[in-house]
Scaffold this motif. Structure first.
Motif, PDB file in Angstrom:
ATOM      1  N   GLU A  34       0.823  -1.212   0.000  1.00  0.00           N
ATOM      2  CA  GLU A  34       0.000   0.000   0.000  1.00  0.00           C
ATOM      3  C   GLU A  34       0.859   1.265   0.000  1.00  0.00           C
ATOM      4  OE1 GLU A  34      -2.906   0.291   3.202  1.00  0.00           O
ATOM      5  OE2 GLU A  34      -2.809   2.468   3.042  1.00  0.00           O
ATOM      6  N   PHE A  35       1.859   1.306   0.872  1.00  0.00           N
ATOM      7  CA  PHE A  35       2.642   2.540   0.975  1.00  0.00           C
ATOM      8  C   PHE A  35       3.473   2.781  -0.277  1.00  0.00           C
ATOM      9  CE2 PHE A  35       2.324   1.400   5.641  1.00  0.00           C
ATOM     10  CZ  PHE A  35       1.218   2.226   5.831  1.00  0.00           C
ATOM     11  N   VAL A 117      -8.468  11.964  -3.513  1.00  0.00           N
ATOM     12  CA  VAL A 117      -8.886  10.829  -4.347  1.00  0.00           C
ATOM     13  C   VAL A 117      -8.742   9.538  -3.547  1.00  0.00           C
ATOM     14  CG1 VAL A 117      -8.375   9.462  -6.409  1.00  0.00           C
ATOM     15  CG2 VAL A 117      -8.158  11.955  -6.494  1.00  0.00           C
ATOM     16  N   SER A 118      -9.821   8.803  -3.403  1.00  0.00           N
ATOM     17  CA  SER A 118      -9.756   7.525  -2.692  1.00  0.00           C
ATOM     18  C   SER A 118     -10.110   6.395  -3.642  1.00  0.00           C
ATOM     19  CB  SER A 118     -10.724   7.545  -1.511  1.00  0.00           C
ATOM     20  OG  SER A 118     -10.333   8.566  -0.622  1.00  0.00           O
ATOM     21  N   ASP A 152      -7.161   8.040   0.013  1.00  0.00           N
ATOM     22  CA  ASP A 152      -7.023   6.792   0.739  1.00  0.00           C
ATOM     23  C   ASP A 152      -6.935   5.663  -0.281  1.00  0.00           C
ATOM     24  OD1 ASP A 152      -6.632   5.425   3.069  1.00  0.00           O
ATOM     25  OD2 ASP A 152      -8.768   5.119   3.469  1.00  0.00           O
ATOM     26  N   THR A 153      -6.233   4.611   0.085  1.00  0.00           N
ATOM     27  CA  THR A 153      -6.023   3.494  -0.834  1.00  0.00           C
ATOM     28  C   THR A 153      -6.329   2.201  -0.093  1.00  0.00           C
ATOM     29  OG1 THR A 153      -4.218   4.765  -1.807  1.00  0.00           O
ATOM     30  CG2 THR A 153      -4.340   2.435  -2.392  1.00  0.00           C
ATOM     31  N   GLY A 159     -13.372  -5.435  -8.629  1.00  0.00           N
ATOM     32  CA  GLY A 159     -13.424  -4.179  -9.361  1.00  0.00           C
ATOM     33  C   GLY A 159     -12.825  -2.974  -8.662  1.00  0.00           C
ATOM     34  N   LEU A 160     -13.158  -1.841  -9.254  1.00  0.00           N
ATOM     35  CA  LEU A 160     -12.572  -0.556  -8.873  1.00  0.00           C
ATOM     36  C   LEU A 160     -13.660   0.383  -8.366  1.00  0.00           C
ATOM     37  CD1 LEU A 160     -10.298   1.699  -9.097  1.00  0.00           C
ATOM     38  CD2 LEU A 160     -11.041   1.989 -11.458  1.00  0.00           C
ATOM     39  N   THR A 161     -13.387   1.024  -7.244  1.00  0.00           N
ATOM     40  CA  THR A 161     -14.250   2.103  -6.776  1.00  0.00           C
ATOM     41  C   THR A 161     -13.371   3.324  -6.624  1.00  0.00           C
ATOM     42  OG1 THR A 161     -15.721   0.593  -5.626  1.00  0.00           O
ATOM     43  CG2 THR A 161     -15.782   2.877  -4.926  1.00  0.00           C
ATOM     44  N   ILE A 162     -13.874   4.456  -7.059  1.00  0.00           N
ATOM     45  CA  ILE A 162     -13.079   5.679  -6.961  1.00  0.00           C
ATOM     46  C   ILE A 162     -13.960   6.807  -6.417  1.00  0.00           C
ATOM     47  CG2 ILE A 162     -13.402   5.975  -9.468  1.00  0.00           C
ATOM     48  CD1 ILE A 162     -10.849   7.630  -9.465  1.00  0.00           C
TER      49      ILE A 162
END
Ligand code: ADP
Ligand code: MG
Length: 368
Positions: A34-35, A117-118, A152-153, A159-162
């Motif tokens: 993640e980092f 942006v998350s 946040d990540t 799938g993808l949520t943004i």
């Protein structure tokens, strides 16, 4: 061909600005962690605004707006509901996710300055794919002078949520809400309507064809303008700037994300007024009309009940008529009335029919 290289070659090449990745390398997100991923995504961020004291890198961003008022807006987009990666390139998706959010800030007569942006990602996304998404996000930031100050990540099972949150500024007293329209005000719109919806119909149709026969490339030639309306919408920063220049403050305003009908209803409801909308005045591009003919859809339906035009719909006091009457980018499409007169579409034939609010579920093509 990798999953995130667009199936539709034509879309890949229609804008040189949007050259998509060659997809030769594929790094699993797990390799970076993640980092590591956050570092990769945020390493090229440029801070452009004085109001950004601290962006990415601490527990929260720090902003300084002095005496200005702050507007804040957020949007959440989910794969399969709001976008289809079969024909939406990731770079376009990133750009659009930012653009639609900025549109909400402009619709308050404010200037957007920062976004966060998350993202939630499943393992089907490579590091390179996420970078592609971010190249679109950062391009929109560059174009609209926005600082990306955090986010946040996290991972997702599918799938993808943004989610994008935008912060903007406005002088006290300059904010324009949905609630200020008065009877006899002019109803105006920027740009043209229905294009994004018509293009979506085409992309959906071509995608169905493609599923059956993968050799088929979609027939999109000649429709560049509406393809761009769907895949790369531009929020109307220029309209807000024009208001300032012309010395105009609309009495009410909203951005057109769900179709003209439902946005008019919002203005009327919030302002406690009625409205006469004139069918013959609704601005539509020739490509929108041509596509409507090809798909045997009434273009009026696309303008009234389609979505994602991201134009600004606003009302103006009659006193301001002289200031905008010669501007080709604004169209007067009607006028406000007493609430008791209702909300009507005046057809080309001259009859008044009550406007119906048919909201639109983005990406789902169904009336809600
Ligand atoms: P926290 O544990 O406080 O949530 P994170 O490790 O998630 O912190 O984030 C570290 C920094 O990176 C923060 O400044 C955060 O705003 C930023 N950040 C995290 N994810 C993203 C992203 N997807 N896009 C931009 N900035 C991000
Ligand atoms: Mg976090």
């Amino acid at each position: 061909m990798g999953i995130f290289v667009q199936r539709f070659r034509y879309i890949n090449t229609f804008l040189s600005l949007f050259k998509t990745m060659d997809n030769k390398t594929r790094t699993n997100i797990a390799e970076l962690g993640e980092f590591g991923l956050i570092d990769r995504l945020t390493q090229n961020i440029i801070i452009r605004n004085k109001s950004t004291i601290k962006g990415v890198g601490d527990d929260a961003a720090l902003l300084d707006y002095k005496k200005k008022q702050i507007v804040l807006s957020t949007d959440l987009l989910t794969e399969g509901i709001h976008f289809n990666l079969m024909y939406v390139p990731l770079k376009h998706l990133g750009y659009k996710a930012v653009a639609v959010n900025l549109s909400d800030i402009y619709a308050m007569n404010a200037i957007p300055k920062q976004i966060t942006v998350s993202i939630a990602l499943s393992s089907k996304f490579s590091v390179e794919a996420v970078e592609e998404l971010y190249s679109g996000i950062l391009l929109a930031c560059e174009k609209y002078n926005i600082d990306l100050v955090g986010g946040d990540t996290t991972s997702s099972l599918t799938g993808l949520t943004i989610s994008v949150t935008a912060v903007g500024e406005v002088e006290k007293g300059e904010t324009v809400m949905r609630s200020g329209a008065k009877p006899s005000d002019l109803l105006c719109v920027s740009g043209d309507l229905g294009g994004a919806y018509m293009e979506l119909q085409l992309l959906e149709r071509e995608n169905e064809v493609f599923k059956v026969n993968q050799k088929m490339q979609p027939q999109l030639e000649g429709y560049d303008y509406i393809l761009e309306r769907q895949l790369k919408p531009e929020p109307r920063a220029d309209v807000v700037a024009a208001f300032k220049k012309l010395g105009i403050k609309p009495t009410s305003m909203i951005d057109i994300s769900d179709g003209l009908s439902s946005e008019i209803m919002h203005l009327c409801k919030n302002s406690g007024v009625g409205c006469n909308l004139f069918e013959e005045k609704i601005p539509m591009d020739s490509q929108t009309k041509k596509m409507a003919e090809e798909l045997t859809i009434n273009p009026l339906v696309a303008a009234l009940n389609g979505g994602e035009d991201y134009e600004l719909l606003f009302t103006l006091s009659l006193d301001d008529y002289e200031k905008i009457k010669n501007d080709p980018d604004f169209t007067i499409i009607g006028h406000m009335t007493d609430a008791k007169e209702g909300i009507n579409l005046v057809t080309t034939g001259g009859s008044a029919i009550p406007l119906e609010a048919q909201g639109w579920n983005h990406g789902k093509l169904q009336k809600s």
